[in-house]
Motif scaffolding. Sequence first.
Motif, PDB file in Angstrom:
ATOM      1  N   SER A 223       8.967  -2.977   3.953  1.00 35.41           N
ATOM      2  CA  SER A 223       7.575  -2.561   3.905  1.00 35.41           C
ATOM      3  C   SER A 223       7.656  -3.050   5.226  1.00 35.41           C
ATOM      4  O   SER A 223       6.251  -2.664   5.829  1.00 35.41           O
TER       5      SER A 223
ATOM      6  N   GLN B  67       2.749   3.525   6.830  1.00 36.20           N
ATOM      7  CA  GLN B  67       2.966   3.691   5.375  1.00 36.20           C
ATOM      8  C   GLN B  67       4.255   2.709   4.661  1.00 36.20           C
ATOM      9  O   GLN B  67       4.837   2.878   4.440  1.00 36.20           O
TER      10      GLN B  67
ATOM     11  N   THR C  44       3.754   0.924   2.162  1.00 36.75           N
ATOM     12  CA  THR C  44       4.312   0.992   0.955  1.00 36.75           C
ATOM     13  C   THR C  44       5.295   1.985  -0.344  1.00 36.75           C
ATOM     14  O   THR C  44       5.499   1.672  -0.612  1.00 36.75           O
ATOM     15  N   THR C  45       4.761   3.024   0.581  1.00 40.85           N
ATOM     16  CA  THR C  45       5.467   4.278   0.783  1.00 40.85           C
ATOM     17  C   THR C  45       7.173   3.749   1.253  1.00 40.85           C
ATOM     18  O   THR C  45       8.085   4.630   0.183  1.00 40.85           O
TER      19      THR C  45
ATOM     20  N   ASP D 220      10.612   3.996  -2.278  1.00 38.44           N
ATOM     21  CA  ASP D 220      11.427   4.755  -1.516  1.00 38.44           C
ATOM     22  C   ASP D 220      12.714   4.055  -1.200  1.00 38.44           C
ATOM     23  O   ASP D 220      13.833   4.449  -1.846  1.00 38.44           O
TER      24      ASP D 220
ATOM     25  N   SER E 117       0.856  -3.708  -1.264  1.00 41.69           N
ATOM     26  CA  SER E 117      -0.563  -3.097   0.017  1.00 41.69           C
ATOM     27  C   SER E 117      -1.231  -3.497  -0.024  1.00 41.69           C
ATOM     28  O   SER E 117      -2.667  -3.768   0.358  1.00 41.69           O
TER      29      SER E 117
ATOM     30  N   GLN F  31      -3.098   1.253   2.811  1.00 35.94           N
ATOM     31  CA  GLN F  31      -2.849   2.668   3.442  1.00 35.94           C
ATOM     32  C   GLN F  31      -3.458   3.543   2.628  1.00 35.94           C
ATOM     33  O   GLN F  31      -3.994   3.732   1.462  1.00 35.94           O
TER      34      GLN F  31
ATOM     35  N   THR G  34      -3.444   6.626   1.605  1.00 35.70           N
ATOM     36  CA  THR G  34      -2.647   7.262   0.719  1.00 35.70           C
ATOM     37  C   THR G  34      -2.048   6.661  -0.158  1.00 35.70           C
ATOM     38  O   THR G  34      -0.524   6.000  -0.235  1.00 35.70           O
TER      39      THR G  34
ATOM     40  N   VAL H  98       0.424   5.232  -3.267  1.00 34.33           N
ATOM     41  CA  VAL H  98       1.666   5.799  -4.724  1.00 34.33           C
ATOM     42  C   VAL H  98       1.144   5.632  -5.452  1.00 34.33           C
ATOM     43  O   VAL H  98       0.923   4.698  -6.073  1.00 34.33           O
TER      44      VAL H  98
ATOM     45  N   TYR I 198       5.164   7.426 -11.919  1.00 34.80           N
ATOM     46  CA  TYR I 198       6.282   6.754 -11.220  1.00 34.80           C
ATOM     47  C   TYR I 198       7.083   6.525 -12.742  1.00 34.80           C
ATOM     48  O   TYR I 198       8.424   6.655 -12.619  1.00 34.80           O
TER      49      TYR I 198
ATOM     50  N   LEU J 225       5.985   8.720  -4.707  1.00 35.67           N
ATOM     51  CA  LEU J 225       5.614   8.371  -3.733  1.00 35.67           C
ATOM     52  C   LEU J 225       4.207   9.261  -3.116  1.00 35.67           C
ATOM     53  O   LEU J 225       3.839   8.734  -1.755  1.00 35.67           O
ATOM     54  N   TYR J 226       4.266  10.568  -3.512  1.00 43.22           N
ATOM     55  CA  TYR J 226       2.981  11.113  -3.297  1.00 43.22           C
ATOM     56  C   TYR J 226       1.912  11.660  -3.953  1.00 43.22           C
ATOM     57  O   TYR J 226       1.198  12.042  -3.529  1.00 43.22           O
TER      58      TYR J 226
END
Length: 272
Positions: A41, A47, A49-50, A54, A129, A134, A136, A138, A144, A233-234
Amino acid sequence: MKVSIFFRGLVNALSLVLKAKFVWMSVGVLLVVALTMLLSSYFGGRQPTTVALDVGLSTVRLLLPLLIVLLVQELLSREFDKRYYLCSLTYPHARSKLLLGRFVAMLLMLLGLLLALVVLQVFLVGLISSFYPQTTPVAMGGAYVTVIAFMGLDFLVLFALATLLAVVASTPSFVLIGTFGFMLVARSYGAIVELLGRDASLVGNAESYRAGLGVLSYLLPDLGALDVRMLALYGKPEFLPSDWPWLILSSLAYATALLALALWALQRKRLA
């Protein structure tokens, strides 16, 4: 009577799992996942958090199969290699009860570890976070949970395969080689076939190469398709494969077939 014997064997198998340093290995897995998420991170750019989620999911997909192999080697391969069955099979229960009891015990422990990893990732995602917001975020809700459920199916297939190899293999090291070899092929061949379909210029004679890889779809489950992390993730449902019911049923059927084959092989195994 049979039920009580099975549960007695299950309790015994759970104690063997704990004696196999499962707790310490689980703590190690949790620490590695936490460190990789926090460090990734930091280098995640806009991004974080994404990127952290991941990398965390990739780490789990790599470490848990290794833990599965170590447990199966400790509780099953060593049982036959060191001839511990001379003691364990003196109890009045069938060989199938021995195998199923230890399979269920290891499965319960792995599910507990997976649940702990879920709690850890949810906590770390919230923590990251709060420091690095961010635009966008997660999806840590139903998307999840779906990702973790599909990942659990992946582990179940590998677990059943490792159990089969522990019964039929003559050396414990073959469980590691066979399980990871199977994992690499089953997780990658689907993506390679799809890539060749998009760009046939990557290799010479791409059609025959693709047809050869396509034969694997009749022999192996597509574990690569079970990696649906893009949902979390998205947060977009279109990342879920259209044939997801078939993926679930085929993976469950494959794991059941491997476990049944392991029981069949154990019943016909000659024990000196």
